[in-house]
Scaffold this active site. Structure first.
Site, short mmCIF file in Angstrom:
data_model
loop_
_atom_site.label_atom_id
_atom_site.label_comp_id
_atom_site.label_asym_id
_atom_site.label_seq_id
_atom_site.Cartn_x
_atom_site.Cartn_y
_atom_site.Cartn_z
N ASP A 13 41.11 55.49 78.10
CA ASP A 13 41.22 56.67 78.97
C ASP A 13 40.44 56.57 80.28
O ASP A 13 39.73 57.51 80.67
CB ASP A 13 40.78 57.94 78.20
CG ASP A 13 41.71 58.26 77.03
OD1 ASP A 13 42.65 57.49 76.78
OD2 ASP A 13 41.48 59.29 76.36
N HIS A 53 49.22 64.33 78.35
CA HIS A 53 49.63 65.62 77.81
C HIS A 53 50.77 66.24 78.61
O HIS A 53 50.77 66.17 79.85
CB HIS A 53 48.45 66.60 77.84
CG HIS A 53 47.24 66.16 77.07
ND1 HIS A 53 47.30 65.80 75.74
CD2 HIS A 53 45.94 66.03 77.43
CE1 HIS A 53 46.08 65.48 75.33
NE2 HIS A 53 45.24 65.60 76.33
N HIS A 57 49.79 72.10 77.19
CA HIS A 57 49.44 71.48 75.91
C HIS A 57 48.51 72.39 75.10
O HIS A 57 47.69 73.14 75.66
CB HIS A 57 48.75 70.13 76.17
CG HIS A 57 48.56 69.31 74.95
ND1 HIS A 57 47.32 69.11 74.38
CD2 HIS A 57 49.45 68.66 74.17
CE1 HIS A 57 47.46 68.36 73.30
NE2 HIS A 57 48.74 68.07 73.15
N HIS A 86 44.12 68.81 81.74
CA HIS A 86 43.76 67.44 82.17
C HIS A 86 44.85 66.47 81.75
O HIS A 86 45.59 66.73 80.80
CB HIS A 86 42.42 67.02 81.55
CG HIS A 86 42.48 66.90 80.06
ND1 HIS A 86 42.42 67.99 79.22
CD2 HIS A 86 42.66 65.82 79.26
CE1 HIS A 86 42.53 67.58 77.97
NE2 HIS A 86 42.69 66.27 77.96
N LYS A 111 48.92 58.85 74.46
CA LYS A 111 48.64 59.69 73.29
C LYS A 111 48.44 61.13 73.73
O LYS A 111 48.10 61.39 74.89
CB LYS A 111 47.39 59.17 72.56
CG LYS A 111 46.17 59.18 73.48
CD LYS A 111 44.97 58.56 72.82
CE LYS A 111 43.78 58.53 73.73
NZ LYS A 111 43.33 59.85 74.20
N CYS A 156 37.38 60.37 72.51
CA CYS A 156 38.46 59.40 72.29
C CYS A 156 37.97 58.04 71.82
O CYS A 156 38.64 57.38 71.03
CB CYS A 156 39.34 59.32 73.53
SG CYS A 156 40.27 60.87 73.73
C1 VGL Z 1 39.32 63.13 75.77
C2 VGL Z 1 38.90 65.38 75.50
C3 VGL Z 1 40.23 65.66 75.67
C4 VGL Z 1 38.76 61.75 75.83
C5 VGL Z 1 40.65 63.42 75.91
O1 VGL Z 1 39.38 60.86 76.45
O2 VGL Z 1 37.67 61.53 75.26
N1 VGL Z 1 38.44 64.13 75.55
N2 VGL Z 1 41.10 64.67 75.88
ZN ZN Z 2 43.12 65.15 76.30
#
Ligand code: VGL
Ligand code: ZN
Length: 209
Positions: A13, A53, A57, A86, A111, A156
């Site tokens: 991410d 997302h 979402h 986000h 994802k 994540c």
């Molecule tokens: C994440 C919160 C929501 C991450 C993703 O990448 O850690 N955290 N979506």
């Molecule tokens: Zn997220």
């Protein structure tokens, strides 16, 4: 810790919404990008993940009237932290950081695309039942050892690392190539859970060239 041909680096991410100034900024998140680039050069196998997302979402506070970001809510599959909007599919905030320099990355796994289910883990969605297909991909490629880096350590990265252990991989997390959100003690809790599961914790300079 040796990245042999049966090892893969998983860079989690590294998207603008998780960088300083982004919608769900992880403090100092951009600092890991050069480190991840250097690490990636030592690996023959690299997988990138991308939080992805749809608008509205279920993990967005804005989808739940009266709720604010970082509140929690009970969804069909259990407790869900609510986030600012986000990583909406196709937006600039969902794009991977342009300074990521890993042309040999082999797979980008997205994802969190099911409207009603979050997915911190790159392996299994938050309903704990729906698989992303990543474990099957890695197994078919003969990958046995995974090294995680990226954002965010306590969400994540940790959820992916824990699921990787459950899927039978040997799992390492490169601590200094990750940054955390640290919401209500989530970072300490994540490391406790990872340590208990047998996840190895390293510094980037311990990954041999
Ligand atoms: C994440 C919160 C929501 C991450 C993703 O990448 O850690 N955290 N979506
Ligand atoms: Zn997220």
């Amino acid at each position: 810790m040796k990245p042999d041909p049966n090892s893969a680096l998983v860079a989690v991410d590294l998207q603008y919404d998780f960088m300083p100034g982004g919608a769900l900024a992880v403090p100092d998140g951009d600092a890991v990008v050069p480190l991840v680039n250097r690490l990636a050069r030592r690996f023959a196998n690299v997988v990138l993940t991308q939080d992805w997302h749809p608008p509205h979402h279920a993990s967005f506070a804005s989808s739940h009237p009266g709720k604010k970001p970082f509140d929690t809510i009970r969804l069909a599959y259990g407790e869900q932290v609510l986030w600012p909007d986000h990583c909406v599919q196709g937006t600039s905030g969902a794009a991977l950081h342009e300074d990521l320099d890993i042309p040999h990355a082999q797979l980008v796994i997205r994802k969190g695309y099911h409207p009603g289910v979050d997915s911190y883990s790159a392996f299994r969605e938050a309903d704990r039942a729906t698989q992303t297909g990543l474990a099957g991909y890695l197994r078919e490629r003969g990958i046995e050892r995974l090294y995680f880096c990226g954002l965010a350590t306590d969400f994540c990265v940790a959820w992916s690392a824990l699921d990787a252990v459950r899927a039978g991989f040997a799992v390492h997390v490169i601590d200094d190539a990750c940054r955390a959100i640290d919401l209500r003690g989530s970072l300490a809790q994540a490391w406790n859970e990872m340590a208990a599961a047998g996840v190895a914790r390293h510094a980037a300079d311990k990954v041999p060239a």
